[in-house]
Design a protein around this motif. Structure first.
Motif, PDB file in Angstrom:
ATOM      1  N   CYS A   1       0.919  -1.169  -0.115  1.00 45.19           N
ATOM      2  CA  CYS A   1      -0.064   0.122   0.029  1.00 45.19           C
ATOM      3  C   CYS A   1       0.961   1.333   0.146  1.00 45.19           C
TER       4      CYS A   1
ATOM      5  N   CYS B   1       0.046   3.426   3.507  1.00 44.24           N
ATOM      6  CA  CYS B   1       0.325   2.881   4.959  1.00 44.24           C
ATOM      7  C   CYS B   1       1.186   2.017   4.879  1.00 44.24           C
TER       8      CYS B   1
ATOM      9  N   LYS C   1      -5.630  -2.686   5.466  1.00 49.42           N
ATOM     10  CA  LYS C   1      -5.821  -1.525   6.548  1.00 49.42           C
ATOM     11  C   LYS C   1      -6.702  -0.528   6.132  1.00 49.42           C
ATOM     12  N   CYS C   2      -6.172   0.327   5.239  1.00 44.99           N
ATOM     13  CA  CYS C   2      -6.706   1.419   5.139  1.00 44.99           C
ATOM     14  C   CYS C   2      -7.732   1.610   4.075  1.00 44.99           C
TER      15      CYS C   2
ATOM     16  N   CYS D   1      -6.385  -1.999  -0.087  1.00 45.63           N
ATOM     17  CA  CYS D   1      -5.438  -2.295   1.345  1.00 45.63           C
ATOM     18  C   CYS D   1      -6.551  -2.716   2.149  1.00 45.63           C
TER      19      CYS D   1
ATOM     20  N   SER E   1       1.513  -1.344   4.273  1.00 45.77           N
ATOM     21  CA  SER E   1       1.158  -2.353   4.769  1.00 45.77           C
ATOM     22  C   SER E   1       1.150  -3.424   3.363  1.00 45.77           C
TER      23      SER E   1
HETATM   24 ZN   LIG Z   1      -3.023   0.939   3.083  1.00 44.96          ZN
END
Ligand SMILES: [Zn+2]
Length: 55
Positions: free
Chosen positions: A22, A25, A38-39, A36, A27
């Protein structure tokens, strides 16, 4: 410690190279990911696979 097992080495290289990163972030995401985890950003880049020549 050098890896002598060829199969393991290939597997390790795949694990290392076949994922997306990503841009927001940083990740790791699966190669099949479009976002992603995560985000939820869609700004993913593919891990550079050109390194394959290195032995
Ligand atoms: Zn991310």
């Amino acid at each position: 410690m050098p890896i002598t097992d060829v199969v393991k080495k290939q597997l390790a290289q795949k694990r290392k190279l076949f994922f997306k990163i990503c841009l927001r972030c940083g990740s790791k995401n699966p190669i099949s990911a479009t976002r992603c985890r995560k985000c939820r950003s869609e700004e993913l880049r593919l891990k550079n696979r050109a390194l394959g020549a290195k032995k």
